[in-house]
Design a protein around this motif. Structure first.
Motif, PDB file in Angstrom:
ATOM      1  N   LEU A 110      -9.697  -5.526  -9.539  1.00 57.15           N
ATOM      2  CA  LEU A 110      -9.104  -4.588 -10.491  1.00 57.15           C
ATOM      3  C   LEU A 110      -7.764  -4.039 -10.010  1.00 57.15           C
ATOM      4  O   LEU A 110      -6.885  -3.732 -10.810  1.00 57.15           O
ATOM      5  N   PHE A 111      -7.595  -3.917  -8.693  1.00 58.09           N
ATOM      6  CA  PHE A 111      -6.365  -3.341  -8.153  1.00 58.09           C
ATOM      7  C   PHE A 111      -5.287  -4.380  -7.863  1.00 58.09           C
ATOM      8  O   PHE A 111      -4.131  -4.020  -7.659  1.00 58.09           O
ATOM      9  N   THR A 112      -5.620  -5.654  -7.849  1.00 60.85           N
ATOM     10  CA  THR A 112      -4.628  -6.698  -7.591  1.00 60.85           C
ATOM     11  C   THR A 112      -3.616  -6.742  -8.730  1.00 60.85           C
ATOM     12  O   THR A 112      -3.976  -6.881  -9.887  1.00 60.85           O
ATOM     13  N   GLY A 113      -2.350  -6.587  -8.389  1.00 64.11           N
ATOM     14  CA  GLY A 113      -1.286  -6.629  -9.391  1.00 64.11           C
ATOM     15  C   GLY A 113      -1.005  -5.314 -10.077  1.00 64.11           C
ATOM     16  O   GLY A 113      -0.095  -5.235 -10.910  1.00 64.11           O
ATOM     17  N   LEU A 114      -1.743  -4.262  -9.761  1.00 71.77           N
ATOM     18  CA  LEU A 114      -1.506  -2.961 -10.379  1.00 71.77           C
ATOM     19  C   LEU A 114      -0.156  -2.414  -9.918  1.00 71.77           C
ATOM     20  O   LEU A 114       0.166  -2.426  -8.733  1.00 71.77           O
ATOM     21  N   ARG A 115       0.657  -1.952 -10.865  1.00 71.08           N
ATOM     22  CA  ARG A 115       1.997  -1.463 -10.550  1.00 71.08           C
ATOM     23  C   ARG A 115       1.943  -0.118  -9.838  1.00 71.08           C
ATOM     24  O   ARG A 115       1.112   0.728 -10.148  1.00 71.08           O
ATOM     25  N   VAL A 116       2.881   0.064  -8.905  1.00 69.07           N
ATOM     26  CA  VAL A 116       2.939   1.271  -8.088  1.00 69.07           C
ATOM     27  C   VAL A 116       4.302   1.926  -8.278  1.00 69.07           C
ATOM     28  O   VAL A 116       5.329   1.247  -8.257  1.00 69.07           O
ATOM     29  N   GLY A 117       4.305   3.224  -8.454  1.00 67.42           N
ATOM     30  CA  GLY A 117       5.560   3.971  -8.488  1.00 67.42           C
ATOM     31  C   GLY A 117       6.356   3.801  -9.757  1.00 67.42           C
ATOM     32  O   GLY A 117       5.890   3.279 -10.768  1.00 67.42           O
ATOM     33  N   LEU A 118       7.594   4.251  -9.690  1.00 65.07           N
ATOM     34  CA  LEU A 118       8.525   4.177 -10.809  1.00 65.07           C
ATOM     35  C   LEU A 118       9.124   2.782 -10.887  1.00 65.07           C
ATOM     36  O   LEU A 118       8.976   1.989  -9.949  1.00 65.07           O
ATOM     37  N   PRO A 119       9.832   2.450 -11.982  1.00 65.00           N
ATOM     38  CA  PRO A 119      10.437   1.117 -12.085  1.00 65.00           C
ATOM     39  C   PRO A 119      11.574   0.927 -11.071  1.00 65.00           C
ATOM     40  O   PRO A 119      12.735   1.023 -11.393  1.00 65.00           O
ATOM     41  N   SER A 120      11.198   0.711  -9.844  1.00 65.47           N
ATOM     42  CA  SER A 120      12.169   0.444  -8.779  1.00 65.47           C
ATOM     43  C   SER A 120      11.481  -0.432  -7.743  1.00 65.47           C
ATOM     44  O   SER A 120      10.309  -0.750  -7.869  1.00 65.47           O
ATOM     45  N   LEU A 121      12.199  -0.789  -6.725  1.00 63.43           N
ATOM     46  CA  LEU A 121      11.625  -1.639  -5.687  1.00 63.43           C
ATOM     47  C   LEU A 121      11.338  -0.850  -4.420  1.00 63.43           C
ATOM     48  O   LEU A 121      11.344  -1.386  -3.324  1.00 63.43           O
ATOM     49  N   GLU A 122      11.073   0.446  -4.582  1.00 60.07           N
ATOM     50  CA  GLU A 122      10.687   1.286  -3.455  1.00 60.07           C
ATOM     51  C   GLU A 122       9.804   2.422  -3.936  1.00 60.07           C
ATOM     52  O   GLU A 122       9.879   2.846  -5.090  1.00 60.07           O
ATOM     53  N   VAL A 123       8.939   2.871  -3.052  1.00 54.99           N
ATOM     54  CA  VAL A 123       8.142   4.073  -3.275  1.00 54.99           C
ATOM     55  C   VAL A 123       8.276   4.927  -2.016  1.00 54.99           C
ATOM     56  O   VAL A 123       8.691   4.441  -0.971  1.00 54.99           O
ATOM     57  N   ARG A 124       7.931   6.172  -2.120  1.00 59.98           N
ATOM     58  CA  ARG A 124       7.992   7.090  -0.984  1.00 59.98           C
ATOM     59  C   ARG A 124       6.582   7.501  -0.594  1.00 59.98           C
ATOM     60  O   ARG A 124       5.744   7.752  -1.453  1.00 59.98           O
ATOM     61  N   CYS A 125       6.324   7.551   0.702  1.00 64.51           N
ATOM     62  CA  CYS A 125       5.044   8.021   1.211  1.00 64.51           C
ATOM     63  C   CYS A 125       4.902   9.492   0.836  1.00 64.51           C
ATOM     64  O   CYS A 125       5.820  10.282   1.073  1.00 64.51           O
ATOM     65  N   THR A 126       3.772   9.875   0.257  1.00 67.50           N
ATOM     66  CA  THR A 126       3.569  11.273  -0.125  1.00 67.50           C
ATOM     67  C   THR A 126       3.280  12.159   1.080  1.00 67.50           C
ATOM     68  O   THR A 126       3.287  13.369   0.957  1.00 67.50           O
ATOM     69  N   GLY A 127       3.053  11.555   2.243  1.00 70.35           N
ATOM     70  CA  GLY A 127       2.816  12.329   3.455  1.00 70.35           C
ATOM     71  C   GLY A 127       4.086  12.642   4.226  1.00 70.35           C
ATOM     72  O   GLY A 127       4.370  13.791   4.550  1.00 70.35           O
ATOM     73  N   CYS A 128       4.892  11.617   4.508  1.00 69.89           N
ATOM     74  CA  CYS A 128       6.078  11.806   5.365  1.00 69.89           C
ATOM     75  C   CYS A 128       7.393  11.469   4.678  1.00 69.89           C
ATOM     76  O   CYS A 128       8.452  11.555   5.294  1.00 69.89           O
ATOM     77  N   ASP A 129       7.365  11.056   3.416  1.00 70.22           N
ATOM     78  CA  ASP A 129       8.547  10.735   2.614  1.00 70.22           C
ATOM     79  C   ASP A 129       9.290   9.486   3.095  1.00 70.22           C
ATOM     80  O   ASP A 129      10.452   9.289   2.782  1.00 70.22           O
ATOM     81  N   THR A 130       8.609   8.623   3.862  1.00 68.96           N
ATOM     82  CA  THR A 130       9.212   7.368   4.300  1.00 68.96           C
ATOM     83  C   THR A 130       9.357   6.430   3.114  1.00 68.96           C
ATOM     84  O   THR A 130       8.466   6.343   2.265  1.00 68.96           O
ATOM     85  N   GLN A 131      10.471   5.713   3.051  1.00 72.73           N
ATOM     86  CA  GLN A 131      10.695   4.731   1.995  1.00 72.73           C
ATOM     87  C   GLN A 131       9.872   3.483   2.301  1.00 72.73           C
ATOM     88  O   GLN A 131       9.915   2.946   3.394  1.00 72.73           O
TER      89      GLN A 131
END
Length: 135
Positions: free
Chosen positions: A31-52
């Motif tokens: 069910l989780f394979t291929g699920l989109r993450v984050g906004l329409p970009s090619l990066e997300v930020r860690c919600t813990g330390c804000d690492t790209q």
């Protein structure tokens, strides 16, 4: 729709009325394979330390689904250093998962858009709708 957990980690969902013969059966990892993450970009930020975080990196994602809805929601994406090992406070009425996965890029040729998605997911923690206390 009510989820029913069966042997072997399968999730069965249906709308529960006697007129419907439709149901989906799949392993949670599928069910989780291929699920989109984050906004329409090619990066997300860690919600813990804000690492790209970007393509190819290992992440931990918190996902949940309430008993009234068939759709999974991805909430918190964390790097491996910030990822908790379990679900500390389960929520009554929600199935919650901690998913370890690698970030990959999925492209839509028609719209010429690229998004990050989950690949190679592994379920590291699960809580059932009957676990926890009311929110």
């Amino acid at each position: 729709m009510k989820p029913v957990e069966t042997d072997g980690g399968l999730q069965v969902t249906g709308n529960g009325d006697s007129t419907s013969d439709h149901a989906a059966v799949a392993a949670l990892e599928q069910l989780f394979t291929g699920l989109r993450v984050g906004l329409p970009s090619l990066e997300v930020r860690c919600t813990g330390c804000d690492t790209q975080l970007g393509e190819g990196e290992q992440v931990s994602v918190y996902a949940y689904r309430t008993v009234e809805t068939p759709r999974w929601h991805l909430a918190r994406c964390r790097c491996t250093d910030c990822a908790p090992d379990d679900i500390a406070t389960p929520t009554l009425g929600a199935t919650e998962c901690r998913v370890s996965a690698r970030l990959a890029v999925v492209s839509d040729a028609r719209t010429q858009q690229h998004r990050l998605c989950l690949t190679e997911p592994t379920i590291t923690a699960v809580s059932s709708p009957s676990d926890g206390t009311p929110p």
